[in-house]
Design a protein around this motif. Structure first.
Motif, PDB file in Angstrom:
ATOM      1  N   GLY A  82       0.838  -1.191   0.000  1.00 47.08           N
ATOM      2  CA  GLY A  82       0.000   0.000   0.000  1.00 47.08           C
ATOM      3  C   GLY A  82       0.872   1.238   0.000  1.00 47.08           C
ATOM      4  O   GLY A  82       1.943   1.260   0.626  1.00 47.08           O
ATOM      5  N   ALA A  83       0.423   2.266  -0.704  1.00 40.55           N
ATOM      6  CA  ALA A  83       1.043   3.589  -0.594  1.00 40.55           C
ATOM      7  C   ALA A  83       0.118   4.392   0.301  1.00 40.55           C
ATOM      8  O   ALA A  83      -1.107   4.200   0.270  1.00 40.55           O
ATOM      9  CB  ALA A  83       1.169   4.235  -1.962  1.00 40.55           C
ATOM     10  N   GLY A  84       0.665   5.281   1.119  1.00 39.65           N
ATOM     11  CA  GLY A  84      -0.181   6.023   2.052  1.00 39.65           C
ATOM     12  C   GLY A  84       0.021   7.525   1.943  1.00 39.65           C
ATOM     13  O   GLY A  84       1.064   8.001   1.479  1.00 39.65           O
ATOM     14  N   LEU A 115       5.217   3.625   2.037  1.00 39.01           N
ATOM     15  CA  LEU A 115       4.875   2.332   1.422  1.00 39.01           C
ATOM     16  C   LEU A 115       4.850   1.298   2.532  1.00 39.01           C
ATOM     17  O   LEU A 115       5.742   1.282   3.384  1.00 39.01           O
ATOM     18  CB  LEU A 115       5.929   1.924   0.384  1.00 39.01           C
ATOM     19  CG  LEU A 115       5.946   2.708  -0.928  1.00 39.01           C
ATOM     20  CD1 LEU A 115       7.169   2.321  -1.762  1.00 39.01           C
ATOM     21  CD2 LEU A 115       4.685   2.449  -1.739  1.00 39.01           C
ATOM     22  N   PHE A 116       3.834   0.473   2.555  1.00 39.59           N
ATOM     23  CA  PHE A 116       3.775  -0.563   3.595  1.00 39.59           C
ATOM     24  C   PHE A 116       3.322  -1.873   2.978  1.00 39.59           C
ATOM     25  O   PHE A 116       2.590  -1.897   1.985  1.00 39.59           O
ATOM     26  CB  PHE A 116       2.847  -0.148   4.754  1.00 39.59           C
ATOM     27  CG  PHE A 116       1.448   0.200   4.320  1.00 39.59           C
ATOM     28  CD1 PHE A 116       0.457  -0.766   4.247  1.00 39.59           C
ATOM     29  CD2 PHE A 116       1.115   1.504   3.968  1.00 39.59           C
ATOM     30  CE1 PHE A 116      -0.830  -0.448   3.843  1.00 39.59           C
ATOM     31  CE2 PHE A 116      -0.170   1.833   3.559  1.00 39.59           C
ATOM     32  CZ  PHE A 116      -1.148   0.852   3.491  1.00 39.59           C
ATOM     33  N   LEU A 117       3.773  -2.963   3.590  1.00 43.09           N
ATOM     34  CA  LEU A 117       3.383  -4.297   3.129  1.00 43.09           C
ATOM     35  C   LEU A 117       2.026  -4.639   3.747  1.00 43.09           C
ATOM     36  O   LEU A 117       1.876  -4.616   4.962  1.00 43.09           O
ATOM     37  CB  LEU A 117       4.447  -5.314   3.558  1.00 43.09           C
ATOM     38  CG  LEU A 117       4.284  -6.734   3.028  1.00 43.09           C
ATOM     39  CD1 LEU A 117       4.392  -6.782   1.515  1.00 43.09           C
ATOM     40  CD2 LEU A 117       5.357  -7.636   3.642  1.00 43.09           C
ATOM     41  N   ALA A 182      -3.114  -2.064  12.479  1.00 42.48           N
ATOM     42  CA  ALA A 182      -4.290  -1.366  11.952  1.00 42.48           C
ATOM     43  C   ALA A 182      -4.618  -1.817  10.537  1.00 42.48           C
ATOM     44  O   ALA A 182      -5.754  -1.715  10.084  1.00 42.48           O
ATOM     45  CB  ALA A 182      -4.027   0.143  11.954  1.00 42.48           C
ATOM     46  N   LYS A 183      -3.597  -2.337   9.855  1.00 44.63           N
ATOM     47  CA  LYS A 183      -3.724  -2.618   8.427  1.00 44.63           C
ATOM     48  C   LYS A 183      -3.746  -4.098   8.065  1.00 44.63           C
ATOM     49  O   LYS A 183      -4.202  -4.451   6.981  1.00 44.63           O
ATOM     50  CB  LYS A 183      -2.500  -2.011   7.687  1.00 44.63           C
ATOM     51  CG  LYS A 183      -2.400  -0.504   7.743  1.00 44.63           C
ATOM     52  CD  LYS A 183      -3.303   0.104   6.701  1.00 44.63           C
ATOM     53  CE  LYS A 183      -3.109   1.584   6.543  1.00 44.63           C
ATOM     54  NZ  LYS A 183      -4.122   2.158   5.649  1.00 44.63           N
ATOM     55  N   ILE A 184      -3.165  -4.939   8.924  1.00 43.61           N
ATOM     56  CA  ILE A 184      -2.965  -6.340   8.520  1.00 43.61           C
ATOM     57  C   ILE A 184      -3.665  -7.271   9.499  1.00 43.61           C
ATOM     58  O   ILE A 184      -3.231  -7.444  10.641  1.00 43.61           O
ATOM     59  CB  ILE A 184      -1.443  -6.686   8.477  1.00 43.61           C
ATOM     60  CG1 ILE A 184      -0.678  -5.666   7.634  1.00 43.61           C
ATOM     61  CG2 ILE A 184      -1.234  -8.100   7.944  1.00 43.61           C
ATOM     62  CD1 ILE A 184       0.835  -5.749   7.777  1.00 43.61           C
TER      63      ILE A 184
HETATM   64 MG    MG Z   1      -4.801   3.189   2.297  1.00 41.11          MG
END
Ligand code: MG
Ligand code: DO4
Length: 290
Positions: A82-84, A115-117, A182-184
């Motif tokens: 993901g790009a944030g 950028l996050f995995l 929060a994301k995974i």
């Molecule tokens: Mg997002």
């Protein structure tokens, strides 16, 4: 051309999606088109475009009406990234949810993007019409409607899809170092229903994106943006992802959200989330609280 993966009579096939019917590529040539990944691999090996590769079977491929098939995930990515904070709206919302707001100003204006995995092949993601989830320890989770880039192993954009980067704002806001939590988590991402090839999407940097959330049969939120409001170029984000970083055969790169529901809105069990992107289609997912 819009590529889809669908279930028919218990088997999973690759097809070309049109508004009237689906062309069954797998039934036309099982060796060449068993799935999306093989199609990309073959096109690369033969140095041909996806259009050139499928052209010879188009006339003989069977046409299936939509009621005969169930669309599933269009492809199985090796990883999802993901790009944030690529839109002003995302930067402003993030600053309001935390005591550490200045980091979002900084990343928004820095040359290096966030950028996050999001997933590493463990399949916390779902396809069209499957449940996206609110994690049990979150009281403030939202959908993030994003243009998804499908990249090959060289980082070339081989297609565009619709992605939902479901995120727990309360966990992220408590401490930005909690971002992975929060994301995974299970059901934290959906994408599909098709992958539109670059030939289909002439202006990826000016696509309208719309988000509709329905609760109890009534629209509870509606919002819209355009990829033209994105602060960064798509190629710029891809180039940072590629820096000294090996890519798997197929990567889904979500490009950030430009729609954030109001701060008093949280997804609830039973909601229906619909994301529409021009030229690609509509991604629909019901919501389940874990
Ligand atoms: Mg997002
Ligand atoms: O920094 C948090 C994540 C941002 C994000 O996912 C987005 O802007 O879409």
């Amino acid at each position: 051309m819009k590529l889809c993966t669908f279930k028919v009579s218990g088997a999973t096939h690759l097809g070309i999606y049109t508004d009237q019917y689906i062309l069954d590529l797998t039934a036309a040539d099982k060796d060449l088109f068993p799935d999306f990944r093989s199609l990309i691999r073959q096109a690369k090996r033969r140095n041909s475009s996806l259009g050139e590769l499928v052209e010879p079977v188009l006339s003989k491929a069977r046409r299936l009406t939509h009621d005969k098939v169930t669309l599933t995930l269009p492809c199985v990515p090796s990883e999802i990234w993901g790009a944030g904070v690529t839109y002003t709206r995302s930067m402003e919302a993030r600053k309001r949810e935390t005591r550490y707001g200045e980091i979002y100003d900084h990343v928004y204006s820095a040359s290096r993007p966030e950028l996050f995995l999001k997933d590493s092949g463990v399949s916390r993601y779902v396809g069209p019409d499957e449940f996206i989830c609110v994690r049990n320890d979150s009281r403030w989770t939202i959908p993030e409607p994003e243009l998804g880039l499908v990249l090959d192993g060289d980082g070339k954009i081989v297609g565009y899809t619709i992605a939902n980067d479901v995120s727990a704002r309360d966990i992220e806001g408590e401490n930005p170092l909690y971002l992975p939590q929060a994301k995974i988590y299970n059901g934290s991402c959906s994408f599909g229903p098709v992958v539109a090839t670059p030939g289909e999407i002439r202006s990826p940097e000016s696509l309208a994106i719309r988000l509709t959330i329905t609760r109890g049969g009534e629209k509870t939120f509606e919002g819209a943006t355009s990829t033209s409001a994105m602060k960064r170029r798509l190629e710029e984000i891809v180039s940072y992802l590629k820096r000294d970083n090996v890519l798997g055969e197929l990567t889904l790169l979500m490009t950030g959200t430009g729609i954030v529901p109001p701060d008093d809105f949280a997804l609830a069990d039973g909601d229906l989330v619909e994301i529409a992107i021009d030229g690609i289609g509509v991604l629909r997912n019901p919501v389940r609280k874990l």
